[in-house]
Motif scaffolding. Structure first.
Motif, PDB file in Angstrom:
ATOM      1  N   PRO A 117      29.284  16.142  43.701  1.00 30.94           N
ATOM      2  CA  PRO A 117      28.646  17.385  44.150  1.00 30.94           C
ATOM      3  C   PRO A 117      28.028  17.275  45.538  1.00 30.94           C
ATOM      4  N   LEU A 118      27.422  16.128  45.848  1.00 26.37           N
ATOM      5  CA  LEU A 118      26.900  15.915  47.194  1.00 26.37           C
ATOM      6  C   LEU A 118      28.014  16.021  48.219  1.00 26.37           C
ATOM      7  N   LYS A 119      29.141  15.399  47.928  1.00 28.10           N
ATOM      8  CA  LYS A 119      30.291  15.452  48.836  1.00 28.10           C
ATOM      9  C   LYS A 119      30.761  16.893  49.026  1.00 28.10           C
ATOM     10  N   GLU A 120      30.833  17.649  47.936  1.00 30.18           N
ATOM     11  CA  GLU A 120      31.251  19.046  48.051  1.00 30.18           C
ATOM     12  C   GLU A 120      30.302  19.828  48.955  1.00 30.18           C
ATOM     13  N   MET A 121      29.007  19.648  48.744  1.00 28.63           N
ATOM     14  CA  MET A 121      28.029  20.391  49.549  1.00 28.63           C
ATOM     15  C   MET A 121      28.124  20.007  51.025  1.00 28.63           C
ATOM     16  N   ILE A 122      28.275  18.725  51.311  1.00 30.00           N
ATOM     17  CA  ILE A 122      28.400  18.276  52.703  1.00 30.00           C
ATOM     18  C   ILE A 122      29.609  18.915  53.357  1.00 30.00           C
ATOM     19  N   ASP A 123      30.739  18.874  52.680  1.00 30.51           N
ATOM     20  CA  ASP A 123      31.979  19.375  53.273  1.00 30.51           C
ATOM     21  C   ASP A 123      31.955  20.890  53.447  1.00 30.51           C
TER      22      ASP A 123
ATOM     23  N   LEU B 164      37.916  21.803  48.404  1.00 30.72           N
ATOM     24  CA  LEU B 164      37.045  22.573  47.516  1.00 30.72           C
ATOM     25  C   LEU B 164      35.851  23.140  48.277  1.00 30.72           C
ATOM     26  N   GLY B 165      35.199  22.304  49.071  1.00 26.03           N
ATOM     27  CA  GLY B 165      34.025  22.750  49.801  1.00 26.03           C
ATOM     28  C   GLY B 165      34.330  23.873  50.770  1.00 26.03           C
TER      29      GLY B 165
ATOM     30  N   GLY C 135      37.689  26.554  39.134  1.00 24.83           N
ATOM     31  CA  GLY C 135      38.601  25.673  38.411  1.00 24.83           C
ATOM     32  C   GLY C 135      38.773  24.344  39.117  1.00 24.83           C
ATOM     33  N   GLY C 136      38.883  24.381  40.449  1.00 26.69           N
ATOM     34  CA  GLY C 136      39.018  23.146  41.224  1.00 26.69           C
ATOM     35  C   GLY C 136      37.791  22.266  41.122  1.00 26.69           C
ATOM     36  N   ARG C 137      36.623  22.897  41.006  1.00 21.77           N
ATOM     37  CA  ARG C 137      35.393  22.110  40.838  1.00 21.77           C
ATOM     38  C   ARG C 137      35.446  21.344  39.517  1.00 21.77           C
ATOM     39  N   ALA C 138      35.863  22.007  38.457  1.00 21.16           N
ATOM     40  CA  ALA C 138      35.954  21.341  37.155  1.00 21.16           C
ATOM     41  C   ALA C 138      36.962  20.196  37.202  1.00 21.16           C
TER      42      ALA C 138
END
Length: 596
Positions: free
Chosen positions: A113-119, A305-306, A360-363
């Motif tokens: 989740p940290l990676k997603e938020m950063i990107d 995803l991000g 869906g991609g997050r899951a």
């Protein structure tokens, strides 16, 4: 300018309600990864990415990195260095690294989740710490004790950053063709000479030292990929006791002028007898390289995803605000001069497509990350082996599909803005440009497709696929009576059966003609991604129904799942038809006749 708000509600839903991460972490021995700890991490990650990184996204794009031809130095965009200092001070660089090397020891998947938020907040900035994780993994699994002691601690605490130096001007995917040489020195080090290109964060002003992990060949190396070795080559020489020496004989020759991610330094690196240390065994560098590569590929999938999520958020906001014409069935906001465009079916099609692919991609990506943790810490060898096969199977799907969907979502989101999306003011065109690289670096979509079908399915006899399909079947059996998911179970079972049939057909054809693998691989990959997402949408509908979330949240999950099954999952029909066609449709046309 586009804005970003971390989607904490859905992140928490996926982690805790859908995947049961807190219970799984406890089972795996991550006793410190409690819900309270993870909630605090998520809240602070959201604050940092929203307030520190997101405002720098536009700055990085407009100003970019600057290269000094005389010194070979690279200056990052204004604010990037200061943001990295805050990132280091907050302990983020070591969030999922081992305690013995100064990390915080949280599970790998807790960092996704940290990676997603950063990107989502700032993809270009996120590339600087990204490959440090790959270097850390390679050293953890393949380095000597002294190498882990000397190099891992400053990598984990963020004082140093890492790179992956693989590609050369004349070769990309075919690493067996590399020309970089490693000549043994009398003191046990190696003199590394050659040129590497497309090196992300190869040179910058954000860290005290840069640790290059370089593929090279020894003088007596066998030909091809069997002769590749991996070396640690620091920007500043590092002795075995950790003492920092003089500048090493490695220099940035230039930085690339790119379509997007202008704030990320993409470097040409020249090694001229630079001092390096061998990692692992001679001529066994590919194994260590794939340790780095798999981590990076999952990470790049999360980049897609991000970007998708940020683009979708801004398109949703604009579609609610933009007044244009009236609903076809009559005014929905009669007190306004026109209805917002979100009432238009085609705008809803674009928004729902983004929502379905993002959630869906997050899951899917969080589940793949959780399997990394299971593969490392499950109580039995059988479970660890099964999880490892799942990670190997899912990695090309996560990397390729989430980045291909990233391009689609940034396109659809921009389209919601109409002509306003094409100009720089709203920031949507930057997201579309930034997204384009994600399907290319760390292995193109075509390479992921060949890895999935050629290696993970045919060569490894589909071990990961079998595990995944068994999991889907168990879910269908268990949830067939669930009122929220029951209507999705039948179509999902049909896709599972078709997936197995297509796999068998391709395997049989490949035994007679190896070209069938390359001919079917892209469509097989995308088919796999869409069916995998169908499974996670069915699971999401069931998990939401059983959760304590609001009725509106539950209804949104169910309706989005229905949209996915009705309007996106049918894309598999096209891919299935393409898979069923023989390789001759691609190979019969003679090369000389392409321009006839």
């Amino acid at each position: 300018m586009s804005t970003y708000k971390a989607p904490l509600s859905d992140i928490r839903f996926v982690l805790f309600d859908l995947l049961g991460a807190e219970q799984e972490y406890a089972r795996l021995g991550h006793t410190d990864a409690t819900r309270d700890v993870l909630d605090a991490v998520l809240d602070e990650a959201a604050r940092f990415t929203e307030t520190v990184l997101a405002p720098l996204n536009d700055v990085g794009d407009r100003i970019g990195c600057k290269f000094d031809q005389d010194t070979g130095a690279v200056t990052t965009p204004p604010g990037f260095k200061q943001a990295y200092a805050q990132f280091v001070e907050g302990g983020w660089t070591g969030l999922v690294s081992p305690l013995e090397f100064g990390g915080q020891g949280l599970p790998y998947s807790a960092g996704v989740p940290l990676k997603e938020m950063i990107d989502a907040a700032n993809l270009a900035w996120g590339n600087f710490p990204l490959l440090s994780h790959g270097a850390t993994d390679a050293l953890l699994h393949h380095g000597e004790d002294w190498q882990r002691e000397v190099f891992l601690k400053p990598l984990v605490d963020g004082r140093w950053t890492g790179t992956m130096c693989l590609t050369e001007p004349h070769c990309g995917t075919d690493l067996g063709l590399i020309k970089t040489k490693a000549v043994p020195n009398a003191d046990g080090t190696y003199a590394i000479s050659g040129t590497k290109i497309f090196i992300t964060a190869g040179e910058h002003d954000m860290a005290d030292n840069i640790i290059h992990l370089v593929l090279a060949k020894l003088p007596d190396a066998p030909a091809g990929s069997r002769g590749i070795s991996l070396f640690i080559v620091p920007k500043h020489q590092v002795a075995r006791d950790g003492t920092i020496g003089a500048a090493n004989a490695v220099r940035c020759g230039s930085i690339e002028h790119k379509m997007g991610i202008h704030g990320s330094a993409t470097c040409v690196m020249n090694f001229d007898g630079a001092q390096g240390y061998l990692i692992g065994q001679p001529n066994k560098g590919l194994m260590a390289m794939f340790t780095m590569m798999n981590t990076a590929r999952l990470g790049v999938g999360v980049q897609g995803l991000g970007l998708s999520d940020r683009a979708w958020q801004n398109a949703l906001r604009y579609s609610r605000e933009r007044l244009q014409s009236r609903s076809l069935s009559g005014a929905k906001f009669p007190d306004k001069p026109a209805d917002p465009i979100i009432v238009q079916p085609d705008v809803r099609r674009m928004l729902l497509t983004c929502k379905a692919l993002v959630e869906g991609g997050r899951a899917l990506s969080y589940f793949a990350g959780l399997q990394v943790d299971v593969s490392e810490r499950a109580p039995t060898p059988e479970e660890r082996e099964q999880a490892d096969a799942l990670v190997g199977f899912l990695t090309p799907i996560v990397k390729a599909c989430l980045t291909e969907w990233g391009i689609e979502c940034t396109y659809q989101a921009l389209q919601c803005f109409g002509g306003h999306g094409y100009i720089a003011e709203h920031g949507m065109e930057q997201l579309a440009r930034d997204a384009r690289i994600t399907t290319l670096y760390e292995g193109t979509t075509g390479i992921q497709a060949l890895d999935l079908l050629g290696r993970k399915i045919l060569q490894l006899q589909g071990a990961g696929l079998k595990t995944f399909l068994a999991m889907v079947t168990r879910f269908c059996d268990a949830e067939s009576g669930n009122e929220a998911a029951a209507e999705l179970i039948g179509p999902l079972r049909e896709k599972v059966a078709q997936w197995q049939q297509l796999t068998l057909q391709v395997g049989q054809r490949a035994m007679a003609n190896p070209e069938e693998v390359g001919a079917a691989s892209y469509d097989y990959l995308m088919y796999s991604g869409y069916v995998a997402l169908a499974y996670f949408w069915a699971r999401s509908a069931a998990a939401a129904h059983a959760s304590a979330y609001s009725d509106a949240f539950k209804q949104a999950k169910l309706e989005t799942a229905r949209f996915y099954f009705a309007r996106i999952l049918p894309r598999t029909l096209t891919h299935a038809a393409a898979i069923a066609s023989d390789a001759g449709t691609l190979t019969r046309l003679d090369e000389s006749a392409f321009d006839a």
